[in-house]
Design an enzyme around this catalytic site. Sequence first.
Site, PDB file in Angstrom:
ATOM      1  N   ASP A   1       1.893   2.187  -3.523  1.00 32.12           N
ATOM      2  CA  ASP A   1       0.856   2.134  -4.552  1.00 32.12           C
ATOM      3  C   ASP A   1       0.677   3.485  -5.264  1.00 32.12           C
ATOM      4  O   ASP A   1      -0.112   4.330  -4.858  1.00 32.12           O
ATOM      5  CB  ASP A   1      -0.459   1.668  -3.911  1.00 32.12           C
TER       6      ASP A   1
ATOM      7  N   GLN B   1       0.820  -1.229   0.000  1.00 36.63           N
ATOM      8  CA  GLN B   1       0.000   0.000   0.000  1.00 36.63           C
ATOM      9  C   GLN B   1       0.852   1.276   0.000  1.00 36.63           C
ATOM     10  O   GLN B   1       0.519   2.240  -0.671  1.00 36.63           O
ATOM     11  CB  GLN B   1      -0.942   0.012   1.196  1.00 36.63           C
TER      12      GLN B   1
HETATM   13  P1  NAD Z   1      -9.757   1.726 -10.932  1.00 37.30           P
HETATM   14  O1  NAD Z   1      -9.079   3.044 -11.070  1.00 37.30           O
HETATM   15  O2  NAD Z   1      -9.192   0.566 -11.677  1.00 37.30           O
HETATM   16  O3  NAD Z   1     -11.311   1.884 -11.336  1.00 37.30           O
HETATM   17  C1  NAD Z   1     -12.076   2.932 -10.820  1.00 37.30           C
HETATM   18  C2  NAD Z   1     -13.451   2.406 -10.457  1.00 37.30           C
HETATM   19  O4  NAD Z   1     -14.213   2.166 -11.638  1.00 37.30           O
HETATM   20  C3  NAD Z   1     -13.458   1.101  -9.674  1.00 37.30           C
HETATM   21  O5  NAD Z   1     -14.097   1.292  -8.430  1.00 37.30           O
HETATM   22  C4  NAD Z   1     -14.241   0.158 -10.580  1.00 37.30           C
HETATM   23  O6  NAD Z   1     -15.013  -0.799  -9.861  1.00 37.30           O
HETATM   24  C5  NAD Z   1     -15.118   1.127 -11.352  1.00 37.30           C
HETATM   25  N1  NAD Z   1     -15.742   0.596 -12.581  1.00 37.30           N
HETATM   26  C6  NAD Z   1     -15.194  -0.192 -13.547  1.00 37.30           C
HETATM   27  N2  NAD Z   1     -16.100  -0.461 -14.499  1.00 37.30           N
HETATM   28  C7  NAD Z   1     -17.251   0.176 -14.150  1.00 37.30           C
HETATM   29  C8  NAD Z   1     -18.543   0.287 -14.724  1.00 37.30           C
HETATM   30  N3  NAD Z   1     -18.853  -0.318 -15.873  1.00 37.30           N
HETATM   31  N4  NAD Z   1     -19.475   1.022 -14.074  1.00 37.30           N
HETATM   32  C9  NAD Z   1     -19.178   1.639 -12.906  1.00 37.30           C
HETATM   33  N5  NAD Z   1     -17.980   1.572 -12.314  1.00 37.30           N
HETATM   34  C10 NAD Z   1     -17.022   0.848 -12.918  1.00 37.30           C
HETATM   35  O7  NAD Z   1      -9.839   1.309  -9.397  1.00 37.30           O
HETATM   36  P2  NAD Z   1      -9.019   1.861  -8.158  1.00 37.30           P
HETATM   37  O8  NAD Z   1      -9.530   3.164  -7.766  1.00 37.30           O
HETATM   38  O9  NAD Z   1      -7.561   1.765  -8.466  1.00 37.30           O
HETATM   39  O10 NAD Z   1      -9.302   0.808  -6.972  1.00 37.30           O
HETATM   40  C11 NAD Z   1     -10.304  -0.138  -6.957  1.00 37.30           C
HETATM   41  C12 NAD Z   1     -10.394  -0.723  -5.527  1.00 37.30           C
HETATM   42  O11 NAD Z   1      -9.167  -1.256  -5.055  1.00 37.30           O
HETATM   43  C13 NAD Z   1     -10.820   0.300  -4.512  1.00 37.30           C
HETATM   44  O12 NAD Z   1     -11.893  -0.233  -3.799  1.00 37.30           O
HETATM   45  C14 NAD Z   1      -9.636   0.483  -3.617  1.00 37.30           C
HETATM   46  O13 NAD Z   1     -10.009   0.782  -2.294  1.00 37.30           O
HETATM   47  C15 NAD Z   1      -8.983  -0.872  -3.720  1.00 37.30           C
HETATM   48  N6  NAD Z   1      -7.528  -0.761  -3.422  1.00 37.30           N
HETATM   49  C16 NAD Z   1      -6.973  -1.677  -2.587  1.00 37.30           C
HETATM   50  C17 NAD Z   1      -5.621  -1.579  -2.283  1.00 37.30           C
HETATM   51  C18 NAD Z   1      -4.975  -2.553  -1.330  1.00 37.30           C
HETATM   52  O14 NAD Z   1      -5.658  -3.349  -0.735  1.00 37.30           O
HETATM   53  N7  NAD Z   1      -3.659  -2.547  -1.213  1.00 37.30           N
HETATM   54  C19 NAD Z   1      -4.834  -0.612  -2.871  1.00 37.30           C
HETATM   55  C20 NAD Z   1      -5.426   0.301  -3.739  1.00 37.30           C
HETATM   56  C21 NAD Z   1      -6.791   0.203  -4.000  1.00 37.30           C
END
Ligand code: NAD
Length: 374
Positions: A128, A125
């Site tokens: 990231d 994290q």
């Molecule tokens: P991302 O930038 O890849 O995507 C942005 C959002 O778009 C996501 O929430 C995705 O579900 C949504 N999306 C995709 N297709 C869609 C559709 N057709 N309609 C509506 N929404 C759609 O994602 P992100 O912001 O990088 O992160 C996704 C998840 O990962 C988050 O919940 C975040 O909290 C989690 N995360 C976890 C860690 C960890 O555990 N180390 C680190 C970073 C993020």
Amino acid sequence: MIIGIPRETRAGETRVAATPETVKKLAASGAHTLVVEAGAGTESSLPDSDFQAAGARIGSAEEAFAADIVLKVRAPGADELPRLKRGAMLIGLLNPFDAAGLASVAATGVSGYALEWLPRISRAQSMDVLSSQANIAGYKAVILAANTYSRFMPMLMTAAGTVKAARVLILGVGVAGLQAIATAKRLGAVIEASDVRPSVKDQVESLGAKWVDVPYANDEERKIAEGVGGYARPMPPEWMARQGELIHERCKSVDILITTALIPGRPAPKLIKAATVAVMKPGAVIVDLAVEQGGNVEGSALDQIVTKNGVKIVGFGNLPALVATDASGLYARNVLNFLALSLNAKSGEFAVPKDDEIIKATLVCENGAVVPKS
Ligand code: NAD
């Protein structure tokens, strides 16, 4: 070891992969020489003199690229690749989805680490970069929207009458979308949000926004919607059609629409058709954060504001670069934490732990070849 920090040369890229703060930490052991290209931090308001004071030597682009470890934001351009040293470690957003670009990086013989492929595990994290930069993009999207919108965001009661709060809809509620909700909330907007992943609903509601539910027709849809590794998967066309209809209706009363939906390694899902833009109110503003991946909105154009029927569609591609100092600050700390897997800042000892899950996931090329990924 020599650690090089070249100036980013891609158009509009204002960030830099190290800051005086991280340089100081990397230089602390005295075992490594830090070479920062002259002017590398200028666009992030980080002058050469601050890097020097932190222990770096200011050098040329050739010197920074010829280092044993090269820290970058973006993949080096074609003219920069020949400056890299065979066997060097190259760390940055190397765009591993661009096969031809990756092959040309591999041909230099560097060991390339693409930070896009950091696994989403808790140990990673602090490294990231996608999260640290998406957080900034979500914030800046709202600021841009507010700046482009010709009305207030908050509800105001004045002697001259009442002004209604802006209605904001956020589609895609990952890191960027959550920050967009939080920022719009602080500005006093009324917010709705939606995502394909059902686990997001509670987060949306806890930030004070209303969840727009697109129901699943069957267990298969629900399973796909859960995504994999924290990321979304492409949804079946039937679900996308239902989402499109629901959002179309919502958009008739929306003042500001911010779209952030992404699926790693694929074109961004098209969530908003031209017909939906056509029913939006004149003066409404759309910010399409997915524009670099093809866009969530039909008609959005990279680095432009397009006006359709009085609706402004903002398609700026690199929003973190518009918040350059903090974007560089967070990015540089992410890189420092990644480098800490291989480099002990106190003792100066350097050894890449080849079996580490994070190292294995991010290594994209080595010994002149692209590392195949399953
Ligand atoms: P991302 O930038 O890849 O995507 C942005 C959002 O778009 C996501 O929430 C995705 O579900 C949504 N999306 C995709 N297709 C869609 C559709 N057709 N309609 C509506 N929404 C759609 O994602 P992100 O912001 O990088 O992160 C996704 C998840 O990962 C988050 O919940 C975040 O909290 C989690 N995360 C976890 C860690 C960890 O555990 N180390 C680190 C970073 C993020």
